[in-house]
Design an enzyme around this catalytic site. Structure first.
Site, short mmCIF file in Angstrom:
data_model
loop_
_atom_site.label_atom_id
_atom_site.label_comp_id
_atom_site.label_asym_id
_atom_site.label_seq_id
_atom_site.Cartn_x
_atom_site.Cartn_y
_atom_site.Cartn_z
N ASN A 144 -17.12 -5.34 1.53
CA ASN A 144 -16.15 -4.93 0.51
C ASN A 144 -15.28 -6.09 0.03
OD1 ASN A 144 -17.19 -2.44 1.03
ND2 ASN A 144 -15.25 -1.44 1.44
N SER B 69 -11.87 2.58 -0.21
CA SER B 69 -11.18 3.80 0.21
C SER B 69 -10.17 4.23 -0.85
CB SER B 69 -10.47 3.58 1.55
OG SER B 69 -9.42 2.63 1.41
N GLN B 70 -9.82 3.33 -1.77
CA GLN B 70 -8.84 3.69 -2.81
C GLN B 70 -9.36 4.80 -3.72
OE1 GLN B 70 -7.72 0.06 -4.82
NE2 GLN B 70 -6.87 -0.84 -2.96
N ASP C 198 -7.88 -6.63 4.72
CA ASP C 198 -6.98 -7.63 4.13
C ASP C 198 -6.53 -8.68 5.14
OD1 ASP C 198 -7.19 -6.56 1.63
OD2 ASP C 198 -5.31 -5.45 1.71
N SER D 166 0.82 -1.21 0.00
CA SER D 166 0.00 0.00 0.00
C SER D 166 0.86 1.25 0.00
CB SER D 166 -0.92 0.00 1.22
OG SER D 166 -1.79 -1.11 1.20
N LYS E 248 1.89 -11.52 -6.15
CA LYS E 248 1.23 -10.21 -6.22
C LYS E 248 1.73 -9.27 -5.13
CE LYS E 248 -3.39 -8.38 -7.09
NZ LYS E 248 -3.39 -7.15 -6.29
N LYS F 212 -12.86 -7.53 -4.01
CA LYS F 212 -11.39 -7.53 -3.98
C LYS F 212 -10.89 -8.30 -5.20
CE LYS F 212 -10.62 -5.33 -0.04
NZ LYS F 212 -9.75 -4.14 0.08
#
Length: 420
Positions: free
Chosen positions: A320, A171-172, A297, A27, A400, A324
């Site tokens: 949410n 929130s991104q 997460d 992040s 990832k 994802k």
């Protein structure tokens, strides 16, 4: 490189012990890469994550005229001109949600056309609220399906006094607009509307990174931020280890009754998922209800851990997770029920895990479909520490965010079938 089709975990039968340093925060790395790319001058980022998601961001910035060198495995040296250039081809960002959302907004600062695209998974992940917010600023942006690909026809500038954004899904979207706003022509107020936003802590990460690169941003109410039109200046920036990655090691420690040294105090993390440590430390007496909204997460980690808890656990505030890298609620319930039917139940957007400590030590052959989701793979590996027969499909998807995950567990004493 040939991908490994599947990997079977051999329960170690003993406590896991040793030192296992999590990689740099995904992040924070992707935020810092973008801000350094928008800045004029040379920035040096140390402790950074090198993974699929950060490579997509770095390669996209290179395509937009930013010079990025990588002198070692944890450092980026980024030299920007203060302006991103239009790329010659669409930006392909795989299934990197941060890169896709952040670059969609940043494309408004480009004088030219930018197409932001991803793989088949990313093309199912919603971006409509961000697109709609950008349109209200007079930005020419389109996403025909409400998901990528997104086409932004920017002018290199935008004018706005106020931006309204529904951050209920991610929130991104908010972080993307905040980082874009510092490149505007006047002060901008960004205000949340709609459903309560989850993971507010990630917005705090964004504003902290913005300030480190010279922006002036202030939280003026619980749902409003004011951003001054400062642009960004180059900076040296140290990235902390990834708290989401740390959750797997914390869980492995309590599951195996081991002792794992992460090389950083648990209270040193600033990321939202660090909140999971206090919950994980309560195992095998996890709370009857866990609100995952502020540590999204970490939910897969705790859900698999909950399978071995003394009492059932209900996870709430996790809607949410359905948008994802995959529908993580469905993936978790599917995987847990593959281990034993009835181990998990979905109730609306809640997940109930019918815990059973007697699972430990059993042989329960189960193939876990990861749905190409790194967090599903890493979380269900934990089940393999206690149950014989757990096989992870597409284990290389961990690249990832945590490419060294399987090697890290191996160094702590875990062995496998199916992977060198």
């Amino acid at each position: 490189m040939t991908r490994t089709a599947k990997l079977t975990i051999i329960p170690p039968g003993r406590p896991l012990s040793g030192r296992a340093m999590p990689p740099g925060s995904k992040s924070i790395t992707n935020r810092a890469l973008l801000l350094a790319g928008l800045a004029k001058g040379t920035s040096r980022m140390t402790g950074a994550l090198k993974s699929d998601d950060t490579r997509y961001m770095a390669d996209a910035l290179r395509a937009m005229g930013v010079a990025i060198d990588e002198p070692d495995d944890t450092t980026f040296v980024v030299t920007g001109s203060g302006r991103l250039m239009p790329p010659k081809a669409p930006l392909f960002l795989g299934n990197a949600g941060t890169a896709t959302r952040f670059l969609t907004a940043a494309a408004a600062l480009v004088d030219g056309t930018v197409v932001v695209d991803g793989d088949e998974h990313m093309r199912k992940r919603p971006i409509g609220p961000l697109v709609e917010a950008m349109r209200t600023l007079g930005i020419d942006v389109s996403a025909d399906t409400g998901c990528p690909p997104v086409t932004v026809r920017g002018t290199g500038r935008f004018e706005a006094d106020r931006i309204l954004i529904d951050g209920g899904l991610s929130s991104q979207y908010v972080s993307a607009l905040l980082m874009m706003a510092a490149g505007g022509d006047r002060p901008v107020d960004i205000e949340l509307v709609g459903e309560d936003i989850g993971a507010l802590g990630y917005i705090d990460l964004t504003t902290a990174a913005m300030k480190a690169f010279g922006a002036r941003v202030e939280k003026t109410s619980p749902v409003t931020w004011r951003v001054e039109p400062t642009g960004y200046r180059a900076a040296d920036f140290v990235i902390e280890p990834d708290a989401s990655a740390a959750t797997y090691l914390w869980a492995a420690e309590v599951l195996s009754d081991g002792q794992i040294d992460l090389g950083v105090p648990n209270d040193a993390f600033t990321q939202p998922d660090a909140k999971a440590y206090e919950t994980i430390a309560k195992f095998p007496h996890l709370p009857a209800e866990i609100d995952g909204s502020q540590m999204q997460d970490a939910v897969p980690t705790i859900a698999v851990l909950a399978a071995f808890n003394e009492t059932p656990v209900r996870f709430v505030g996790i809607a949410n997770l359905r948008v994802k890298e995959c529908d993580r609620i469905r993936a978790l319930s599917t995987g847990l029920n593959n281990i034993r039917e009835g181990l998990a139940v979905e109730e609306g957007d809640d997940l109930i895990v019918h815990s059973d400590p007697a699972l430990a030590g059993q042989t329960l052959p189960a193939e876990i479909d990861t749905f190409a989701d790194h967090r599903i793979a890493m979380s269900f590996a934990l089940a393999g520490l206690k149950i014989d027969g757990i096989t992870i499909l597409d284990p290389d998807c961990v690249g990832k965010t945590f490419p060294a995950y399987w090697r890290t567990l191996a160094a702590l004493g875990v062995t496998y079938q199916g992977k060198d």
